[in-house]
Design an enzyme around this catalytic site. Structure first.
Site: not given
Ligand code: DGL
Length: 272
Positions: A13-14, A76, A155, A188, A190
């Protein structure tokens, strides 16, 4: 033993968000070892171009291949939306993204055939959810909206009270949903943390779909088909890798994973 039943499952993931997907995976497949990589030095991906996210995603995948993984989960949504074809073309192992399983789950849930999707600007601009939803059901009507402020709120742990409520009303209020939308995809990593406030704003008539569970079911199926499922009990390894120093990942990540994180190793990526 590369590709064998004993190899681990790689997840990237990012940053911390993908831990919501790892959590579902650990619950469903407790015998499987995992290696999680959070590209915390380059987060966020959601506001970056598809070209850059694809380069980062390939670098993440290659770093995970060094750990002898047997399958890769792209936790992600943004990376799944823009980089899946490049990852599938380049990797010698199965690659599972979150978009198609999430879209298929939503297609099963909706009765009206009208579905809404929220995600990062990159995910929404890619059109990947619309494509996956109409592939699952050609007459599907899809509304989409980018909700970038949900990421920092999750976050920061601002998941209830006035601030997330107002933000959710701004994004999801008005005529965004329309009368007949009965399903909302949380597109997403989050957003599951904000599910309660989102549900409050959209009302009880709308079912929220979180792709983490659907993605894990797809992984179970792929491991079975390729005879890669680990069959016997034994020590389960959990590795966490990050590209920035680990302190913030450990602190914020514990909330996303729902349990304490004891440590993470900082690595360098070779981004082309
Ligand atoms: N992990 C990213 C997503 O699910 C969200 C956070 C980011 O923008 O890196 O799209």
């Amino acid at each position: 033993m590369r590709h064998g039943r004993h190899a681990a499952i790689g997840v990237f993931d990012s940053g911390v968000g993908g831990l919501t997907v790892l959590k579902a995976l650990m619950e469903r497949l407790p015998l499987e070892s995992t290696v999680y990589l959070g590209d915390t030095a380059r987060v966020p991906y959601g506001t970056k171009s598809g070209e850059v996210v694809t380069r980062y995603s390939l670098a993440n995948a290659h770093a995970l291949l060094e750990y002898d993984i047997k399958a890769l989960v792209v936790a992600c949504n943004t990376a799944s939306a823009v980089a899946l074809p490049a990852l599938e073309a380049e990797l010698p192992i199965p690659v599972i993204g979150v978009i198609i399983p999430g879209a298929q789950a939503a297609a099963k849930v909706t009765k009206t055939g009208k579905v809404a999707v929220i995600g990062t600007p990159g995910t929404i601009a890619s059109g990947a959810y619309q494509a996956a939803l109409t592939a699952a059901s050609p007459t599907m009507q899809v509304n989409t909206r980018a909700c970038p402020l949900f990421v920092p709120l999750a976050e920061e742990g601002w998941i209830d009270g006035m601030v997330p409520q107002l933000v959710a009303e701004k994004y999801l209020g008005g005529d965004f949903l329309g009368a007949d939308v009965d399903t909302l995809v949380l597109g997403c990593t989050h957003y599951p943390l904000l599910a309660e406030v989102i549900q409050k704003v959209v009302g009880p008539g709308v079912t929220l779909v979180d792709s983490a569970k659907a993605t894990t079911e797809r992984l179970v199926q792929v491991l079975r088909e390729r005879e890669l499922t680990r069959l016997e009990r034994g020590p389960v390894e959990r590795h966490f890798l990050v590209t920035d120093t680990p302190a913030r990942f450990l602190e914020v990540g514990a909330r996303f994973l729902g349990r304490p994180l004891s440590g993470a190793r900082q690595i360098d990526l070779h981004v082309k």
